[in-house]
Scaffold this active site. Structure first.
Site, PDB file in Angstrom:
ATOM      1  N   ILE A   1     112.575  41.193  29.149  1.00 37.31           N
ATOM      2  CA  ILE A   1     112.582  42.652  29.338  1.00 37.31           C
ATOM      3  C   ILE A   1     112.282  42.912  30.819  1.00 37.31           C
ATOM      4  CG2 ILE A   1     110.170  42.809  28.540  1.00 37.31           C
ATOM      5  CD1 ILE A   1     110.827  45.679  27.578  1.00 37.31           C
ATOM      6  N   ALA A   2     113.120  43.684  31.464  1.00 40.97           N
ATOM      7  CA  ALA A   2     112.903  43.934  32.897  1.00 40.97           C
ATOM      8  C   ALA A   2     113.569  45.232  33.311  1.00 40.97           C
ATOM      9  CB  ALA A   2     113.471  42.783  33.724  1.00 40.97           C
TER      10      ALA A   2
ATOM     11  N   GLU B   1     106.044  35.849  24.568  1.00 41.76           N
ATOM     12  CA  GLU B   1     105.146  35.159  25.491  1.00 41.76           C
ATOM     13  C   GLU B   1     105.126  35.941  26.799  1.00 41.76           C
ATOM     14  OE1 GLU B   1     107.692  33.087  24.187  1.00 41.76           O
ATOM     15  OE2 GLU B   1     106.452  32.084  22.678  1.00 41.76           O
TER      16      GLU B   1
ATOM     17  N   TYR C   1     102.614  45.959  26.463  1.00 45.82           N
ATOM     18  CA  TYR C   1     102.592  45.387  25.110  1.00 45.82           C
ATOM     19  C   TYR C   1     101.361  45.871  24.321  1.00 45.82           C
ATOM     20  CZ  TYR C   1     106.019  42.337  27.371  1.00 45.82           C
ATOM     21  OH  TYR C   1     107.102  41.859  28.074  1.00 45.82           O
TER      22      TYR C   1
END
Ligand SMILES: CC(C)(COP(=O)(O)OP(=O)(O)OC[C@H]1O[C@@H](n2cnc3c(N)ncnc32)[C@H](O)[C@@H]1OP(=O)(O)O)[C@@H](O)C(=O)NCCC(=O)NCCS
Length: 222
Positions: free
Chosen positions: A107-108, A141, A153
């Site tokens: 995810i970026a 991770e 998160y």
């Protein structure tokens, strides 16, 4: 709606790799993305687009113009020019579904587009896919040093459940293993509903502040 989230296609890969290089210290080759999209039935990848990006032909980003003087600009842009529908990609994300677990693989957001709720928009798009495909838990991770991502998160209820020692080959850094609770539980669904409502309000307010006519900030996943 200024920002939309679509399924990633093969045509999106060059732009995804450009953003990946800006976001991560080690990156995947284009062939890995192609394999994921073409050969991995468990994989789901999305891209996030800025539909109001003013396109500058051959430019890496809206703020890129004038950043590098000739001739470095030539070195910095080996990619062929991308059509507007590719160059307006500002983020991407993906997951694998394994049994009833959704494993977030990446995810970026583009550095010029951070702190606007767009990482969150990508994460919620992945959650929406996870709900659609019947996942009960979401896992990932993250580098122990990556407190920005960990904050994102935590906001969505991920908790540390373990450590993978020296997981990252570039610097031998440990990874935290994070899990959500059962995302199908009433408790989580209620939390998720409030988070997505707040995100939509945030994105809409940001657009209003900028004087654009966007009426909603929610993602449309096509
Ligand atoms: C992690 C990443 C996707 C966040 O993207 P973003 O578009 O800036 O995130 P958002 O604006 O949606 O912020 C969402 C939440 O992230 C956290 N966050 C974002 N920027 C932060 C910062 N500078 N400091 C602390 N927390 C931050 C906050 O919890 C924030 O929620 P809030 O706005 O309610 O405080 C982005 O920083 C990124 O692409 N990083 C490089 C790639 C990466 O590390 N990916 C994660 C791999 S596990």
């Amino acid at each position: 709606m200024r920002y939309v989230v679509n399924r990633m296609t093969l045509a999106d890969i060059p732009r995804v790799i450009e953003i990946e290089k800006l976001a991560y210290s080690s990156t995947w080759p284009a062939s890995s993305y192609r394999k994921e999209l073409q050969d991995n039935p468990l994989a789901h990848y999305v891209v996030e687009r800025d539909t109001q990006m003013s396109i500058q032909v051959g430019s890496d980003s809206p703020s890129d113009s004038g950043r590098r003087p000739f001739p470095l600009s030539l070195l910095a842009r080996p990619q062929p020019q991308q059509p507007p529908e590719i160059s307006n990609i500002v983020g991407f994300a993906g997951l694998w579904l394994m049994v009833d677990e959704a494993h977030i693989t990446t995810i970026a957001t583009h550095p010029d587009y951070r702190h606007r709720g767009l990482g969150e928009l990508l994460l919620t798009s992945l959650f929406d896919i996870a709900y659609d495909i019947g996942a009960r838990q979401v896992t990932l991770e993250v580098r122990v040093s990556n407190s920005v991502a960990q904050n994102l998160y935590h906001k969505y209820g991920f908790r540390e459940q373990g450590v993978r020692r020296r997981y990252y080959s570039d610097n031998g850094e440990d990874a935290l293993i994070m899990w959500t609770e059962d995302i199908m539980s009433n408790h989580y669904r209620e939390r998720y509903f409030h988070l997505t409502q707040a995100l939509a309000a945030r994105l809409a307010a940001e657009e209003k502040d900028k004087g654009t006519d966007a009426t909603s900030g929610t993602a449309q996943l096509a």
